[in-house]
Design a protein around this motif. Structure first.
Motif, mmCIF file in Angstrom:
data_model
loop_
_atom_site.group_PDB
_atom_site.id
_atom_site.type_symbol
_atom_site.label_atom_id
_atom_site.label_comp_id
_atom_site.label_asym_id
_atom_site.label_seq_id
_atom_site.Cartn_x
_atom_site.Cartn_y
_atom_site.Cartn_z
ATOM 1 N N HIS A 49 0.856 -1.182 0.000
ATOM 2 C CA HIS A 49 0.000 0.000 0.000
ATOM 3 C C HIS A 49 0.892 1.231 0.000
ATOM 4 N N ASP A 50 0.502 2.253 -0.785
ATOM 5 C CA ASP A 50 1.351 3.431 -0.942
ATOM 6 C C ASP A 50 0.918 4.647 -0.143
ATOM 7 N N ASP A 51 -0.371 4.893 -0.041
ATOM 8 C CA ASP A 51 -0.856 6.120 0.591
ATOM 9 C C ASP A 51 -1.331 5.844 2.014
ATOM 10 N N PHE A 52 -0.483 6.184 2.983
ATOM 11 C CA PHE A 52 -0.824 5.907 4.373
ATOM 12 C C PHE A 52 -1.674 6.992 5.007
ATOM 13 N N THR A 53 -2.062 7.986 4.231
ATOM 14 C CA THR A 53 -3.046 8.952 4.715
ATOM 15 C C THR A 53 -4.459 8.515 4.336
ATOM 16 N N ASP A 54 -4.581 7.422 3.588
ATOM 17 C CA ASP A 54 -5.891 6.930 3.161
ATOM 18 C C ASP A 54 -5.839 5.411 3.028
ATOM 19 N N LEU A 55 -6.501 4.717 3.939
ATOM 20 C CA LEU A 55 -6.503 3.253 3.927
ATOM 21 C C LEU A 55 -7.808 2.686 3.385
ATOM 22 N N THR A 56 -8.591 3.530 2.722
ATOM 23 C CA THR A 56 -9.903 3.099 2.225
ATOM 24 C C THR A 56 -9.805 1.873 1.326
ATOM 25 N N ARG A 97 -7.135 5.190 13.692
ATOM 26 C CA ARG A 97 -8.581 5.413 13.562
ATOM 27 C C ARG A 97 -9.242 4.317 12.736
ATOM 28 N N ALA A 98 -8.609 3.951 11.625
ATOM 29 C CA ALA A 98 -9.181 2.908 10.763
ATOM 30 C C ALA A 98 -9.234 1.573 11.487
ATOM 31 N N LEU A 99 -8.179 1.241 12.195
ATOM 32 C CA LEU A 99 -8.120 -0.053 12.875
ATOM 33 C C LEU A 99 -9.060 -0.114 14.071
ATOM 34 N N ASN A 103 -11.872 -2.646 14.700
ATOM 35 C CA ASN A 103 -11.618 -3.532 15.849
ATOM 36 C C ASN A 103 -11.596 -2.678 17.119
ATOM 37 N N PRO A 104 -12.744 -2.395 17.709
ATOM 38 C CA PRO A 104 -12.810 -1.465 18.849
ATOM 39 C C PRO A 104 -11.942 -1.847 20.042
ATOM 40 N N ASP A 105 -11.657 -3.128 20.223
ATOM 41 C CA ASP A 105 -10.860 -3.575 21.366
ATOM 42 C C ASP A 105 -9.376 -3.731 21.035
ATOM 43 N N LEU A 106 -8.975 -3.312 19.861
ATOM 44 C CA LEU A 106 -7.592 -3.470 19.416
ATOM 45 C C LEU A 106 -6.618 -2.693 20.296
ATOM 46 N N ALA A 107 -5.454 -3.284 20.551
ATOM 47 C CA ALA A 107 -4.355 -2.590 21.224
ATOM 48 C C ALA A 107 -3.450 -1.984 20.153
ATOM 49 N N PHE A 108 -3.162 -0.695 20.271
ATOM 50 C CA PHE A 108 -2.342 0.009 19.286
ATOM 51 C C PHE A 108 -1.052 0.442 19.962
ATOM 52 N N CYS A 109 0.073 -0.101 19.493
ATOM 53 C CA CYS A 109 1.380 0.172 20.080
ATOM 54 C C CYS A 109 2.214 1.006 19.103
ATOM 55 N N PHE A 110 2.591 2.198 19.520
ATOM 56 C CA PHE A 110 3.278 3.157 18.660
ATOM 57 C C PHE A 110 4.730 3.308 19.099
ATOM 58 N N GLU A 132 2.909 15.420 20.069
ATOM 59 C CA GLU A 132 1.541 15.672 19.626
ATOM 60 C C GLU A 132 0.888 14.378 19.133
ATOM 61 N N THR A 133 1.677 13.564 18.444
ATOM 62 C CA THR A 133 1.160 12.281 17.948
ATOM 63 C C THR A 133 0.786 11.368 19.104
ATOM 64 N N GLU A 134 1.669 11.270 20.075
ATOM 65 C CA GLU A 134 1.383 10.452 21.248
ATOM 66 C C GLU A 134 0.095 10.905 21.937
ATOM 67 N N ASN A 135 -0.040 12.201 22.156
ATOM 68 C CA ASN A 135 -1.219 12.730 22.849
ATOM 69 C C ASN A 135 -2.508 12.379 22.107
ATOM 70 N N ALA A 136 -2.460 12.509 20.785
ATOM 71 C CA ALA A 136 -3.654 12.219 19.982
ATOM 72 C C ALA A 136 -3.990 10.735 20.029
ATOM 73 N N LEU A 137 -2.978 9.882 19.978
ATOM 74 C CA LEU A 137 -3.210 8.442 20.040
ATOM 75 C C LEU A 137 -3.733 8.019 21.408
ATOM 76 N N LEU A 138 -3.177 8.567 22.465
ATOM 77 C CA LEU A 138 -3.610 8.220 23.811
ATOM 78 C C LEU A 138 -5.062 8.600 24.048
ATOM 79 N N ALA A 139 -5.520 9.650 23.355
ATOM 80 C CA ALA A 139 -6.897 10.106 23.522
ATOM 81 C C ALA A 139 -7.902 9.227 22.777
ATOM 82 N N LEU A 140 -7.428 8.424 21.829
ATOM 83 C CA LEU A 140 -8.337 7.610 21.015
ATOM 84 C C LEU A 140 -8.909 6.420 21.765
#
Length: 226
Positions: A49-56, A97-99, A103-110, A132-140
């Motif tokens: 996949h090439d465009d990581f701003t759009d996973l549609t 966001r897509a994942l 998968n609402p119960d998914l664990a996301f490790c950055f 800023e990225t960390e803060n946004a991810l932690l809020a999700l």
């Protein structure tokens, strides 16, 4: 566990992928990236996949996973803040966001980095953007975790894609045994990082932001258990 890995061809990501493939608790690994990993393994499937701003285009293949290990990134050397923000912030938030939608119960490790600034006050551009990225991810979600390693020893034969980083690691990697004795709180390996991420994904963690000490502690607990 069924795991999705972003950035599996990078210096850090290769070690994370290796840890997943070797772990008996992992049944399936999906690697999403621009290039092939070059690995063949019964657990492993890949999506180019090439465009990581759009996973549609691949969103129908995202449901059914338990964990995402996100190690996709770039060096800030010679990169504008705008472009660095796209790769660091936009890519990670798009994936998370897509994942989580799928998968609402998914664990996301950055995979972040030592020195990341969550206050937005640092003079270092990369530290502010990662914070800023960390803060946004932690809020999700309550199941998002940040990993801030300092010096990472890659798998043997793995090279950083940035020339300055490659030279840095070429000099310091042979010194890993010495560095581990002198400054263990600042040194880990890409494999141990992957092991720590597996532990946190399965059992959670008291702290949702782990430094090198927390990473090595989690990895050691997994090795002792096995």
């Amino acid at each position: 566990m069924r795991i999705i890995v972003f950035g599996a061809t990078g210096m850090v990501g290769q070690g994370v992928l290796e840890a997943c493939l070797l772990d008996d608790s992992v049944t399936d690994v999906l690697a999403i990236g621009r290039s092939a990993t070059g690995r063949a393994h019964p657990k492993l499937r890949e999506i180019r996949h090439d465009d990581f701003t759009d996973l549609t285009a691949i969103e129908d293949q995202l449901p059914g996973y338990d964990v995402c290990f996100f190690s996709l990134g770039t060096s800030a050397v010679g990169v504008s803040e705008a472009n660095y923000r796209i790769v660091t912030y936009d890519y990670a938030l798009t994936a998370a966001r897509a994942l989580l939608d799928a998968n609402p119960d998914l664990a996301f490790c950055f995979v972040s980095g030592a020195g990341t600034d969550s206050t937005g006050k640092s003079r270092m551009m990369w530290a502010r953007v990662k914070g800023e990225t960390e803060n946004a991810l932690l809020a999700l979600s309550e199941r998002t975790y940040m990993f801030r390693p300092a010096f990472i020893v890659p798998l043997p034969g793995t090279r950083a894609k940035t020339k300055s980083y490659a030279a840095f690691y070429w000099v310091l990697t042979p010194l890993y045994p010495l560095l581990r004795r002198i400054i263990p709180e600042h040194v880990t390996t890409s494999s141990r990082l992957g092991q720590a991420m597996l532990v946190v994904a399965q059992t959670g963690a008291r702290e949702r932001v782990l430094d090198t000490v927390g990473i090595n502690s989690a990895a050691s607990s997994r090795n002792q258990a096995s």
